[in-house]
Design a protein around this motif. Structure first.
Motif, mmCIF file in Angstrom:
data_model
loop_
_atom_site.group_PDB
_atom_site.id
_atom_site.type_symbol
_atom_site.label_atom_id
_atom_site.label_comp_id
_atom_site.label_asym_id
_atom_site.label_seq_id
_atom_site.Cartn_x
_atom_site.Cartn_y
_atom_site.Cartn_z
ATOM 1 N N GLU A 111 -7.816 -37.429 -46.259
ATOM 2 C CA GLU A 111 -8.698 -38.053 -45.544
ATOM 3 C C GLU A 111 -9.366 -39.265 -46.721
ATOM 4 O OE1 GLU A 111 -11.183 -36.713 -42.234
ATOM 5 O OE2 GLU A 111 -12.882 -37.144 -43.252
ATOM 6 N N ILE A 112 -9.286 -40.580 -46.439
ATOM 7 C CA ILE A 112 -9.714 -41.298 -47.381
ATOM 8 C C ILE A 112 -11.314 -42.049 -46.692
ATOM 9 C CG2 ILE A 112 -9.535 -43.840 -48.259
ATOM 10 C CD1 ILE A 112 -6.484 -43.190 -47.877
ATOM 11 N N GLN A 113 -12.296 -41.892 -47.703
ATOM 12 C CA GLN A 113 -13.604 -42.484 -47.262
ATOM 13 C C GLN A 113 -13.731 -43.743 -47.570
ATOM 14 O OE1 GLN A 113 -17.125 -40.326 -48.388
ATOM 15 N NE2 GLN A 113 -18.351 -42.184 -48.194
ATOM 16 N N ALA A 114 -13.591 -44.949 -46.635
ATOM 17 C CA ALA A 114 -13.758 -46.203 -46.903
ATOM 18 C C ALA A 114 -14.312 -46.839 -45.669
ATOM 19 C CB ALA A 114 -12.454 -46.552 -47.138
ATOM 20 N N GLY A 115 -14.574 -48.148 -45.926
ATOM 21 C CA GLY A 115 -14.898 -49.053 -44.648
ATOM 22 C C GLY A 115 -13.718 -50.013 -44.350
ATOM 23 N N CYS A 116 -13.744 -51.368 -44.059
ATOM 24 C CA CYS A 116 -13.023 -52.039 -43.248
ATOM 25 C C CYS A 116 -11.754 -51.991 -44.221
ATOM 26 C CB CYS A 116 -13.534 -53.541 -43.421
ATOM 27 S SG CYS A 116 -15.081 -53.687 -42.600
ATOM 28 N N SER A 117 -11.573 -51.859 -45.357
ATOM 29 C CA SER A 117 -10.234 -51.705 -46.193
ATOM 30 C C SER A 117 -9.395 -50.518 -45.730
ATOM 31 C CB SER A 117 -10.411 -51.887 -47.752
ATOM 32 O OG SER A 117 -11.238 -50.711 -48.072
ATOM 33 N N GLY A 118 -10.054 -49.459 -45.513
ATOM 34 C CA GLY A 118 -9.630 -48.180 -45.336
ATOM 35 C C GLY A 118 -8.354 -48.030 -44.572
ATOM 36 N N ALA A 119 -8.041 -48.777 -43.370
ATOM 37 C CA ALA A 119 -6.856 -48.790 -42.504
ATOM 38 C C ALA A 119 -5.688 -49.085 -43.718
ATOM 39 C CB ALA A 119 -6.868 -49.694 -41.477
ATOM 40 N N ILE A 120 -5.607 -50.034 -44.360
ATOM 41 C CA ILE A 120 -4.505 -50.740 -45.246
ATOM 42 C C ILE A 120 -4.458 -49.677 -46.360
ATOM 43 C CG2 ILE A 120 -3.611 -52.162 -46.650
ATOM 44 C CD1 ILE A 120 -4.733 -54.390 -44.437
ATOM 45 N N GLN A 121 -5.799 -48.926 -46.816
ATOM 46 C CA GLN A 121 -5.666 -47.987 -47.822
ATOM 47 C C GLN A 121 -4.925 -46.787 -47.373
ATOM 48 O OE1 GLN A 121 -9.911 -48.021 -48.557
ATOM 49 N NE2 GLN A 121 -9.132 -48.050 -50.999
ATOM 50 N N ILE A 321 -4.970 -59.136 -43.449
ATOM 51 C CA ILE A 321 -5.689 -59.032 -44.562
ATOM 52 C C ILE A 321 -6.938 -58.378 -44.273
ATOM 53 C CG2 ILE A 321 -7.158 -60.494 -46.233
ATOM 54 C CD1 ILE A 321 -5.093 -62.569 -45.897
ATOM 55 N N ALA A 322 -7.695 -57.379 -45.047
ATOM 56 C CA ALA A 322 -8.882 -56.636 -44.806
ATOM 57 C C ALA A 322 -9.603 -56.505 -46.189
ATOM 58 C CB ALA A 322 -8.525 -55.248 -44.268
ATOM 59 N N ILE A 323 -10.865 -56.838 -45.798
ATOM 60 C CA ILE A 323 -11.797 -57.154 -47.223
ATOM 61 C C ILE A 323 -13.016 -56.323 -46.932
ATOM 62 C CG2 ILE A 323 -13.061 -58.489 -48.841
ATOM 63 C CD1 ILE A 323 -10.275 -59.240 -48.779
ATOM 64 N N GLU A 324 -13.185 -55.343 -47.953
ATOM 65 C CA GLU A 324 -14.343 -54.393 -47.759
ATOM 66 C C GLU A 324 -15.479 -54.723 -48.623
ATOM 67 O OE1 GLU A 324 -15.641 -49.872 -48.324
ATOM 68 O OE2 GLU A 324 -13.696 -50.263 -47.730
ATOM 69 N N SER A 325 -16.501 -55.306 -48.102
ATOM 70 C CA SER A 325 -17.572 -55.898 -48.777
ATOM 71 C C SER A 325 -18.554 -54.633 -49.581
ATOM 72 C CB SER A 325 -18.554 -56.590 -47.981
ATOM 73 O OG SER A 325 -19.024 -55.962 -47.102
ATOM 74 N N SER A 326 -18.568 -53.561 -49.225
ATOM 75 C CA SER A 326 -19.436 -52.258 -49.613
ATOM 76 C C SER A 326 -19.464 -52.496 -51.049
ATOM 77 C CB SER A 326 -18.893 -51.033 -49.023
ATOM 78 O OG SER A 326 -17.834 -50.592 -49.482
ATOM 79 N N LYS A 327 -18.223 -52.299 -51.613
ATOM 80 C CA LYS A 327 -18.023 -52.515 -52.975
ATOM 81 C C LYS A 327 -16.871 -53.198 -53.549
ATOM 82 C CE LYS A 327 -20.421 -51.215 -56.982
ATOM 83 N NZ LYS A 327 -19.722 -52.235 -57.954
ATOM 84 N N TRP A 328 -16.610 -54.131 -52.834
ATOM 85 C CA TRP A 328 -15.515 -55.339 -52.686
ATOM 86 C C TRP A 328 -14.232 -54.527 -53.065
ATOM 87 C CZ3 TRP A 328 -17.858 -59.095 -50.685
ATOM 88 C CH2 TRP A 328 -19.234 -59.045 -50.847
#
Length: 341
Positions: A111-121, A321-328
């Motif tokens: 399980e990965i904890q992430a926001g918008c980038s998590g799907a591609i991660q 493309i997915a960009i996560e702004s929480s910590k870039w």
């Protein structure tokens, strides 16, 4: 390495802007003007003011549909990876609750904890594991149900603008995909995948805290449940998206006009439109769904991929493309569909 089945699950009926005005006092014309999102799906019932959906339920529904669409049975899955910013519990991990519902046992789960980038991660983690040759079929899940932490005891009229905007922006949902190295399956090939942290010495663009409003160590001060530096997001996300687009086009060794499908970052209706314009993309070639679904974080790329898998023809190329702004965090995929044999 192919995507051979993709599916999604959204909770309840779409919540229109008129309902947002009725419940939260968010003016319908303000949402239209500032956000551009028309509807979203909530895990909570706004009339009953109660939680109706947990993440594990939506994730299970999306996962089971994805496995079926891939033409596999549950016992053919070798590995599960899940990404979310809003797990049902700190422990046990939601991925294991979903595995239990699917009747899976004795396989690796992550399980990965992430926001918008998590799907591609999550897709990259599965991709790397499959490359070892030790696994054949991986189930990858992404989803969020951030609205279940909403407290209806609060006076929404007193919320700060940096928190209020999130009510209009975000929705709930889940998605899943099956990756396979089995050459017998048809699907979309992942040609290149990128996952890169770029937040060194940069302030977070977004922060979320557990379980709504919290007490601060400073006496009498509250920590808001969510806040967003929308100006930083407006400034930086298009730049990062352009950098990722250029990198993926280089990997595909083709000009922008040779790509048949673009899956741009999904933030809000207007913001996504501005990103598409700044990247000088043909809007008819973009898969853009956030205005109807809301920003449901880890689920959003799966909503786009679900449409892509039905639209993509042999010989075509796609960029996601997915960009996560929480910590870039900057993520992306270059995809191709092989010519029919």
């Amino acid at each position: 390495m192919k995507l051979i089945g993709v599916a999604t699950a959204l909770p309840g009926n779409p919540v229109p802007n008129s309902k947002m005005e009725e419940v939260f006092g968010l003016r319908e014309d303000w949402i239209d003007l500032m956000i551009g999102t028309k509807t979203r799906h909530f895990a909570v019932d706004l009339d009953e003011k109660s939680v109706k959906f947990q993440l594990q339920e939506l994730a299970y529904e999306a996962a089971q549909k994805a496995i079926t669409r891939a033409g596999l049975t549950n016992d053919e899955i070798d590995l599960i990876v899940m990404s979310t910013a809003t797990p049902d519990h700190l422990m046990p991990a939601t991925v294991n609750l979903v595995a239990d519902r699917l009747g899976m046992n004795r396989i690796p789960t992550y399980e990965i904890q992430a926001g918008c980038s998590g799907a591609i991660q999550g897709l990259e983690v599965a991709y790397r594991f499959l490359l070892t040759g030790a696994f054949t079929n991986a189930l990858v899940i992404g989803g969020d149900v951030c609205n279940k932490y909403m407290s209806f005891r609060r006076d929404f009229k007193k919320l700060r603008s940096s928190e209020l905007i999130n009510l209009a922006l975000f929705g709930d949902g889940a998605g899943a995909a099956v990756l396979s190295t089995d050459s017998e399956h048809e699907g979309i090939t992942i040609s290149h995948i990128v996952n890169r942290f770029e937040g060194l010495n940069r302030e977070p663009g977004q922060m979320m805290n557990w379980f709504g409003l919290q007490e601060s160590p400073e006496e009498g001060k509250k920590v808001q449940s969510a806040k967003e530096d929308y100006k930083a997001i407006e400034r930086d996300v298009p730049v990062m998206a352009k950098e990722m687009l250029e990198e993926l086009l280089e990997k595909l060794q083709c000009p922008v006009e040779s790509v048949a499908h673009y899956l741009p970052p999904q933030l809000g209706g207007h913001m996504t439109d501005r990103i598409v314009q700044s990247l000088e993309l043909d809007s008819t070639r973009t898969i853009n769904c956030v205005a109807e679904t809301g920003n449901n974080g880890n689920a959003l790329p799966y909503l786009q991929l679900e449409q892509l898998i039905d639209r993509m023809h042999p010989g075509e190329k796609a960029v996601c493309i997915a960009i996560e702004s929480s910590k870039w965090i900057k993520t992306g995929m270059a995809l191709t569909k092989e010519e029919a044999r």
